[in-house]
Design a protein around this motif. Structure first.
Motif, PDB file in Angstrom:
ATOM      1  N   TYR A 124      12.569  32.093  55.275  1.00  0.00           N
ATOM      2  CA  TYR A 124      13.766  31.651  54.712  1.00  0.00           C
ATOM      3  C   TYR A 124      13.198  30.780  53.523  1.00  0.00           C
ATOM      4  O   TYR A 124      13.329  30.938  52.274  1.00  0.00           O
ATOM      5  N   ARG A 125      12.505  29.778  53.922  1.00  0.00           N
ATOM      6  CA  ARG A 125      11.916  28.807  53.089  1.00  0.00           C
ATOM      7  C   ARG A 125      10.897  29.530  52.079  1.00  0.00           C
ATOM      8  O   ARG A 125      11.150  29.067  50.754  1.00  0.00           O
ATOM      9  N   GLU A 152      12.911  30.739  60.128  1.00  0.00           N
ATOM     10  CA  GLU A 152      13.044  29.421  59.088  1.00  0.00           C
ATOM     11  C   GLU A 152      12.102  29.610  58.085  1.00  0.00           C
ATOM     12  O   GLU A 152      12.384  29.305  56.869  1.00  0.00           O
ATOM     13  N   VAL A 184      13.057  31.570  49.557  1.00  0.00           N
ATOM     14  CA  VAL A 184      13.708  30.541  48.308  1.00  0.00           C
ATOM     15  C   VAL A 184      12.732  30.241  47.314  1.00  0.00           C
ATOM     16  O   VAL A 184      13.069  30.459  46.248  1.00  0.00           O
ATOM     17  N   ARG A 185      11.635  29.932  47.894  1.00  0.00           N
ATOM     18  CA  ARG A 185      10.519  29.565  46.632  1.00  0.00           C
ATOM     19  C   ARG A 185      10.183  30.756  45.958  1.00  0.00           C
ATOM     20  O   ARG A 185      10.297  30.831  44.574  1.00  0.00           O
ATOM     21  N   ALA A 230      17.696  34.392  52.459  1.00  0.00           N
ATOM     22  CA  ALA A 230      17.329  33.739  51.122  1.00  0.00           C
ATOM     23  C   ALA A 230      17.925  34.496  50.048  1.00  0.00           C
ATOM     24  O   ALA A 230      18.603  33.808  49.147  1.00  0.00           O
TER      25      ALA A 230
END
Lengths: 345, 345
Positions: free
Chosen positions: A237-238, A234, A241-242, A267
Motif C-alpha cells: 500500500y505504502r 501494508e 501510494v508513492r 492505494a
C-alpha cells in the motif's frame, strides 16, 4: 483374517483396480463420485496402502528400516512451513501429500513462525520425533542450518530459491519465467511506464531482475520503476501510494506477491484511480486471496501442485539412494489473466 | 560446562530475569526490540527452557513420564487443523503455542483436510508418533471418534462447538454473544430489514438462532430474513445476489463468516449497490481477509488468542490430573467496527 487388498477395495467400490490405485495416489483425474466410492470402500474395509507393496509395484524399495524406530512403524515426513498466516503453500502441500501418501508415508507439519516467536529452532519438534525426512516449505532465516540435518536424513527445500547446503534438493517455481510472463503481458497490452513493487530474499531478487531484463530487452529500461516493499499488504500500500502519486505515474504495477498487490489495489482506490481502467495491477502466487471475486487479481500460478509432487519424488528417491549432490527442479509457472489488467486508457 | 540459566540470558540481553521469563512465555506485553534481544541471547547461549523447572516455578508438576517414551523426551502436543486453506485459527495457534511452550511442551500440526483427501484418519499420524495430548482445532466430521483417543490421552476441542464425547474439554468463542453484538449494532444504526447469511454445523446454528432471538426481542421478527449458504465465498455471493435482488431488499446483511461476507460484498458490487451507503455487511471471525484495507470488514473478533491459551491450560491441567468430566469454556467475543457498516440511507 487376511488384510484387505486393493482388489477387495475395487470389488466393493465396483471399480477397476487401476482406478483404486489412481485414487490412492491422489490423482486429480478421477471423477469425485468415483473417488468418494473408493475412499469409502477403503475405509469400510480398513484397507491401508502398504508402503513396501506399493514401492515394489513401482519397482522401488523403501528401506525397511524406515520408520521402524517409532512405535507405529509408519515412515513419517516432517514439513516445516514458514508462516501459516499466508497460505500460499496450499497447492504445494496437496501435491506433496498425494505422492507421499501413495508412497505409504505420512506427513506432519510445524509452523516456523510460531517456533521463532518463542525462540525455538523450528525444525526441532520434528527432528525430536525422529521423522524420516524433512521438507522445508518457504524461506528459512538460516538455511545453512539444514546442512547438519541433511547429514542424517533426506532434506528437500520447496517453494523457495535460497542457497542450500550440499546434498539438499530444491524445487520451486521458475520465478524468472513468471516475472517475464507478467512483464510481457503488460507490454503486450500497450503499457510502457511499468512499475515493480519488489520484495526481498532470493525470490524477490529473481523476480525483480527478470522484470528489469524483460523491460531492457524491449527498449523500456528507462520506463521501468522499482519500489521496494516488505511483501506485506501494508508495505504494498505504502509503496503504491508513492508510485501512483508521481507526476509520471506508471500505468501498470507488477507486485512481487498477491498480498502486496492487494495493498496496491487499496492505494489505487484511495487515490481515485480505477483498476484496470486507470492502472493495471498484477500479483504473484495465485493465492486464494487473488481468486476472491471481489479482488480477482491477474497473477502468476506457481505450479504449486507440481512443486509439491516433485519435492515428494526427490524425497522418495533419497530414501532409496542416500547421498549424492543436491538437485534443483524449477516448475513452469503460468499467467492467470483476471480482472485487474487491461490496455492503458 | 553447566547449561545456561535464565540469569545468563538476562545478563547477555541486558534485561531483567522477569523480562526474559515474560518473553519465553510468549507475552505480548514486551517491546519487539527487547523480545528480539532476549531471543537472540537465548539462541546464542543455547538456552532451553526446562519444563520441570518451569512447572515448579509455576507450582505445577508435569508428570515425569510425559514424553519419556520418545527419543528426544520432550513432551509433545498434536494439533489437528480442519483446513489450512482458511487460516481463521492463526490467533488461536499463537495463544496455544505461547502457553504450551511456557509449559515446556512442543507442538506439531496435521491438516485434517489433506488426510481426508487420501482417505486417512486425520489424527492417525499424530497418534502413531505417540503425542502426549491432542488439540483438535475446528469442526471434525466425526467428533465421536475422539472418545477412544480421550481414553488414552488428554483431548481438547478448540474453536468449535460440536457435541463432544465425555472427558473431552472444549473451548470456543461465545457465538451466541457474538451474533447478538452484530445484530444489536445493526439495529442501533437504524437498520430494520436485516438478513442473515447462515452457515451449517453447531457454530452456524448458534449464530443463526442468536440473530433470530435478538431480532425477535426488538420486535423485528418479521423483518428478519435468513438465507442459507455453505460458508464459502461462492455460496455467500449466490445467497447475497438472491437477497439483494428482492423488492424488499434488506439494508443490512450479517454473514456467518468473513469469507461469506466477501461473497456478499461482490454481490453488492455487481448489483450496483455501494457498501455501506446502500447496504451494510458484517462478517465473523476477524480473519486476515477482513483486515485487508481493500475490504475492511466490520466483523466479530472471536478472542482466538484467549481460546488458544485456555485450550492449552485445559490440556496442562489434564496432564496433572487425568480423568474427570469434560469442561466447556466460552471466550467473550468483541465487535470490530470497520468500513462496511453505516446507518441506512
Amino acid at each position: 483374517m487376511r488384510p484387505p487388498t486393493i482388489r477387495d477395495v475395487a470389488e466393493r467400490a465396483g471399480v477397476s483396480k487401476s482406478l483404486v490405485s489412481l485414487v490412492l495416489r491422489g490423482s486429480g483425474q478421477v471423477r469425485p463420485e468415483k473417488r468418494e466410492a473408493v475412499l469409502r470402500a477403503a475405509r469400510e474395509l480398513g484397507y491401508r496402502p502398504n508402503a513396501a507393496a506399493r514401492s515394489l509395484s513401482e519397482q522401488r524399495t523403501l528401506p525397511q528400516a524406515l520408520g521402524s524406530a517409532r512405535a507405529g512403524g509408519t515412515p513419517m515426513v516432517g514439513v516445516l512451513l514458514d508462516d501459516l498466516r499466508n497460505p500460499w503453500f496450499v497447492d504445494l502441500l496437496d501435491g506433496l501429500n498425494s505422492l507421499l501418501h501413495a508412497g505409504g508415508l505420512r506427513m506432519l507439519l510445524a509452523d516456523a513462525r510460531l517456533s521463532r516467536r518463542t525462540g525455538q529452532d523450528p525444525a526441532d519438534p520434528l527432528l525430536d520425533l525422529g521423522v524420516d525426512g524433512l521438507v522445508v516449505v518457504g524461506t528459512l532465516p538460516e538455511p545453512a542450518a539444514l546442512g547438519t540435518v541433511a547429514d542424517r536424513m533426506p532434506v528437500v527445500l520447496a517453494g523457495t530459491r535460497e542457497p542450500v547446503p550440499p546434498g539438499v534438493d530444491q524445487v520451486a517455481g521458475d520465478d524468472e519465467r513468471g516475472a517475464r510472463l507478467v512483464t510481457e503481458h503488460l507490454i503486450g497490452l500497450g503499457h510502457r511506464r511499468i512499475a515493480h513493487l519488489a520484495g526481498y530474499g532470493a525470490v524477490g531478487e529473481l523476480r525483480r531482475r527478470s522484470f528489469e531484463a524483460a523491460m531492457r530487452e524491449r527498449g523500456l529500461a528507462d520506463r521501468a520503476v522499482v519500489e521496494t516493499g516488505d511483501m506485506t499488504e501494508e508495505g504494498g500500500y505504502r509503496a503504491a501510494v508513492r508510485l501512483l502519486s508521481r507526476p509520471d505515474r506508471p500505468t501498470a504495477v507488477f507486485a512481487v506477491n498477491d498480498i502486496t498487490c492487494v495493498g496496491a489495489l487499496s492505494a489505487a482506490g484511495e487515490l481515485g484511480l480505477r483498476v484496470p481502467h486507470d492502472v493495471s495491477v498484477v500479483g504473484y502466487d495465485n493465492t486464494s486471496i487473488s481468486r476472491l471475486r471481489h479482488l480477482w487479481l491477474t497473477t502468476v500460478d506457481n505450479a504449486g501442485h507440481e512443486v509439491g509432487r516433485r519435492a515428494a519424488r526427490f524425497l522418495l528417491d533419497r530414501f532409496e539412494r542416500a547421498g549424492g549432490e543436491g538437485r534443483l527442479h524449477l516448475a513452469a509457472p503460468t499467467l492467470e489473466i483476471r480482472g485487474t489488467t487491461a490496455p492503458p486508457s
